[in-house]
Design a protein around this motif. Sequence first.
Motif, PDB file in Angstrom:
ATOM      1  N   LEU A  33       0.848  -1.183   0.000  1.00 20.25           N
ATOM      2  CA  LEU A  33       0.000   0.000   0.000  1.00 20.25           C
ATOM      3  C   LEU A  33       0.888   1.238   0.000  1.00 20.25           C
ATOM      4  CD1 LEU A  33      -2.695   1.522   0.302  1.00 20.25           C
ATOM      5  CD2 LEU A  33      -2.485   1.194   2.782  1.00 20.25           C
ATOM      6  N   LEU A  34       0.619   2.158  -0.917  1.00 16.28           N
ATOM      7  CA  LEU A  34       1.349   3.419  -0.997  1.00 16.28           C
ATOM      8  C   LEU A  34       0.382   4.556  -0.684  1.00 16.28           C
ATOM      9  CD1 LEU A  34       4.179   4.505  -1.767  1.00 16.28           C
ATOM     10  CD2 LEU A  34       3.353   4.725  -4.114  1.00 16.28           C
ATOM     11  N   ILE A  35       0.600   5.219   0.447  1.00 17.97           N
ATOM     12  CA  ILE A  35      -0.248   6.332   0.878  1.00 17.97           C
ATOM     13  C   ILE A  35       0.517   7.632   0.615  1.00 17.97           C
ATOM     14  CG2 ILE A  35      -1.455   7.412   2.801  1.00 17.97           C
ATOM     15  CD1 ILE A  35      -1.589   4.658   4.120  1.00 17.97           C
ATOM     16  N   ILE A  36       0.003   8.442  -0.290  1.00 22.71           N
ATOM     17  CA  ILE A  36       0.742   9.619  -0.747  1.00 22.71           C
ATOM     18  C   ILE A  36       0.184  10.910  -0.137  1.00 22.71           C
ATOM     19  CG2 ILE A  36       1.422  10.974  -2.768  1.00 22.71           C
ATOM     20  CD1 ILE A  36       1.191   8.408  -4.428  1.00 22.71           C
ATOM     21  N   ASP A  37       0.986  11.579   0.657  1.00 23.23           N
ATOM     22  CA  ASP A  37       0.736  12.971   1.096  1.00 23.23           C
ATOM     23  C   ASP A  37      -0.600  13.186   1.804  1.00 23.23           C
ATOM     24  OD1 ASP A  37       3.079  13.212  -0.301  1.00 23.23           O
ATOM     25  OD2 ASP A  37       2.306  14.551  -1.844  1.00 23.23           O
ATOM     26  N   VAL A  38      -1.019  12.276   2.636  1.00 27.72           N
ATOM     27  CA  VAL A  38      -2.232  12.510   3.439  1.00 27.72           C
ATOM     28  C   VAL A  38      -1.787  13.311   4.662  1.00 27.72           C
ATOM     29  CG1 VAL A  38      -4.202  11.471   4.614  1.00 27.72           C
ATOM     30  CG2 VAL A  38      -3.287  10.408   2.545  1.00 27.72           C
ATOM     31  N   GLN A  39      -1.618  14.608   4.450  1.00 28.45           N
ATOM     32  CA  GLN A  39      -1.021  15.509   5.432  1.00 28.45           C
ATOM     33  C   GLN A  39      -1.984  16.636   5.800  1.00 28.45           C
ATOM     34  OE1 GLN A  39       2.668  15.036   2.641  1.00 28.45           O
ATOM     35  NE2 GLN A  39       3.317  16.433   4.279  1.00 28.45           N
ATOM     36  N   ASN A  40      -1.758  17.222   6.952  1.00 23.14           N
ATOM     37  CA  ASN A  40      -2.730  18.140   7.550  1.00 23.14           C
ATOM     38  C   ASN A  40      -3.093  19.341   6.692  1.00 23.14           C
ATOM     39  OD1 ASN A  40      -3.029  16.588   9.870  1.00 23.14           O
ATOM     40  ND2 ASN A  40      -1.366  17.630  10.943  1.00 23.14           N
ATOM     41  N   VAL A 137      -0.973  -0.672  -4.459  1.00 23.80           N
ATOM     42  CA  VAL A 137      -2.305  -0.113  -4.235  1.00 23.80           C
ATOM     43  C   VAL A 137      -2.068   1.314  -3.750  1.00 23.80           C
ATOM     44  CG1 VAL A 137      -4.422  -0.248  -2.877  1.00 23.80           C
ATOM     45  CG2 VAL A 137      -3.331  -2.342  -3.723  1.00 23.80           C
ATOM     46  N   ILE A 138      -2.605   2.281  -4.484  1.00 26.50           N
ATOM     47  CA  ILE A 138      -2.241   3.677  -4.278  1.00 26.50           C
ATOM     48  C   ILE A 138      -3.437   4.494  -3.800  1.00 26.50           C
ATOM     49  CG2 ILE A 138      -1.347   5.756  -5.415  1.00 26.50           C
ATOM     50  CD1 ILE A 138       0.047   3.843  -7.419  1.00 26.50           C
ATOM     51  N   THR A 139      -3.209   5.262  -2.736  1.00 24.42           N
ATOM     52  CA  THR A 139      -4.199   6.215  -2.230  1.00 24.42           C
ATOM     53  C   THR A 139      -3.479   7.535  -1.995  1.00 24.42           C
ATOM     54  OG1 THR A 139      -3.818   5.791   0.129  1.00 24.42           O
ATOM     55  CG2 THR A 139      -5.359   4.328  -1.009  1.00 24.42           C
ATOM     56  N   GLY A 140      -4.246   8.616  -1.798  1.00 19.40           N
ATOM     57  CA  GLY A 140      -3.591   9.846  -1.389  1.00 19.40           C
ATOM     58  C   GLY A 140      -4.010  11.092  -2.127  1.00 19.40           C
ATOM     59  N   MET A 141      -3.140  12.085  -2.099  1.00 22.15           N
ATOM     60  CA  MET A 141      -3.479  13.432  -2.515  1.00 22.15           C
ATOM     61  C   MET A 141      -2.240  14.114  -3.131  1.00 22.15           C
ATOM     62  SD  MET A 141      -5.444  14.321   1.034  1.00 22.15           S
ATOM     63  CE  MET A 141      -6.724  13.218   1.665  1.00 22.15           C
ATOM     64  N   MET A 142      -2.338  15.013  -4.093  1.00 24.71           N
ATOM     65  CA  MET A 142      -3.540  15.319  -4.830  1.00 24.71           C
ATOM     66  C   MET A 142      -3.633  14.395  -6.039  1.00 24.71           C
ATOM     67  SD  MET A 142      -3.753  19.517  -4.645  1.00 24.71           S
ATOM     68  CE  MET A 142      -1.981  19.896  -4.845  1.00 24.71           C
ATOM     69  N   THR A 143      -4.859  14.081  -6.424  1.00 25.10           N
ATOM     70  CA  THR A 143      -5.108  13.120  -7.493  1.00 25.10           C
ATOM     71  C   THR A 143      -4.348  13.452  -8.765  1.00 25.10           C
ATOM     72  OG1 THR A 143      -7.355  12.932  -6.612  1.00 25.10           O
ATOM     73  CG2 THR A 143      -6.936  11.931  -8.765  1.00 25.10           C
ATOM     74  N   ASP A 144      -4.412  14.710  -9.176  1.00 23.67           N
ATOM     75  CA  ASP A 144      -3.880  15.123 -10.466  1.00 23.67           C
ATOM     76  C   ASP A 144      -2.433  15.607 -10.413  1.00 23.67           C
ATOM     77  OD1 ASP A 144      -5.114  17.099  -8.873  1.00 23.67           O
ATOM     78  OD2 ASP A 144      -5.088  18.537 -10.510  1.00 23.67           O
ATOM     79  N   VAL A 145      -1.812  15.521  -9.256  1.00 24.64           N
ATOM     80  CA  VAL A 145      -0.419  15.953  -9.143  1.00 24.64           C
ATOM     81  C   VAL A 145       0.435  14.780  -8.658  1.00 24.64           C
ATOM     82  CG1 VAL A 145       1.165  17.694  -8.234  1.00 24.64           C
ATOM     83  CG2 VAL A 145      -1.207  18.307  -8.659  1.00 24.64           C
ATOM     84  N   CYS A 146       0.560  14.611  -7.353  1.00 25.38           N
ATOM     85  CA  CYS A 146       1.481  13.603  -6.828  1.00 25.38           C
ATOM     86  C   CYS A 146       0.996  12.173  -7.046  1.00 25.38           C
ATOM     87  CB  CYS A 146       1.740  13.850  -5.356  1.00 25.38           C
ATOM     88  SG  CYS A 146       2.578  15.434  -5.064  1.00 25.38           S
ATOM     89  N   VAL A 147      -0.309  11.950  -6.952  1.00 24.80           N
ATOM     90  CA  VAL A 147      -0.825  10.599  -7.197  1.00 24.80           C
ATOM     91  C   VAL A 147      -0.589  10.212  -8.647  1.00 24.80           C
ATOM     92  CG1 VAL A 147      -2.904   9.164  -7.299  1.00 24.80           C
ATOM     93  CG2 VAL A 147      -2.521  10.662  -5.333  1.00 24.80           C
ATOM     94  N   GLU A 148      -0.925  11.113  -9.553  1.00 27.11           N
ATOM     95  CA  GLU A 148      -0.739  10.799 -10.965  1.00 27.11           C
ATOM     96  C   GLU A 148       0.736  10.640 -11.321  1.00 27.11           C
ATOM     97  OE1 GLU A 148      -2.050  12.315 -15.383  1.00 27.11           O
ATOM     98  OE2 GLU A 148      -1.200  13.729 -13.968  1.00 27.11           O
TER      99      GLU A 148
END
Length: 213
Positions: A33-40, A137-148
């Motif tokens: 699981l890769l969780i990208i930038d789920v930060q405050n 398996v990828i989750t996180g933020m932002m969809t169109d920047v770091c996730v993509e």
Amino acid sequence: MENKFKTILTLGLIFISLITMNAQKQKMENTALLIIDVQNDYFPGGKMTLEKAEQAGENTRRILEYFRSSNLPVIHVKHISTNEGATFFLPDTDGAKINQLVLPGEDEKIITKHFPNSFRETDLMNYLQSKKIKNLVITGMMTDVCVEATTRAAFDFGFNNTIIGDATATRNRELNGEVVNAAEVQRSFLAGISALGNLYARVVNTNDFLNRK
């Protein structure tokens, strides 16, 4: 006779359950699981609030709990802004901290990055190779920047990718003076990255992923 039948039926159900669990485990082998930038800073009150950040964060938490209960590798990616003029994810700020919904466990890998692509100038690739990971398996933020950016790079490196669509989030954008709302941005980028037969990634929602057989 009736008790004997119930016993046989119970044993049969247990056997089927064990087979299903084993098949599920084998299916998830070599998967992380890769969780990208789920930060405050992406959540309400932060410096770069996203649409539906709380929903995406909660869905990410559910996926995280599944990986933990299955003893599968989890990688947290945290962005720290070092570029001139940056306004969020600044070093040593509360906004740059990983949100409490998905706080890393003691044995979970944390990757710190400074670019949208999580592979760029980090040890992510070395870590994945050390764990013999082939599927992300990828989750996180932002969809169109770091996730993509990360997903496309992962494809180029030969990984099989699944994005949990409702565990990602973005915000309104502007193009030539016109506002493109977050929902449209979200749909468009997920549609694009899963085009051509899920070329870069398969996109599913949280419930479908957790309830798959």
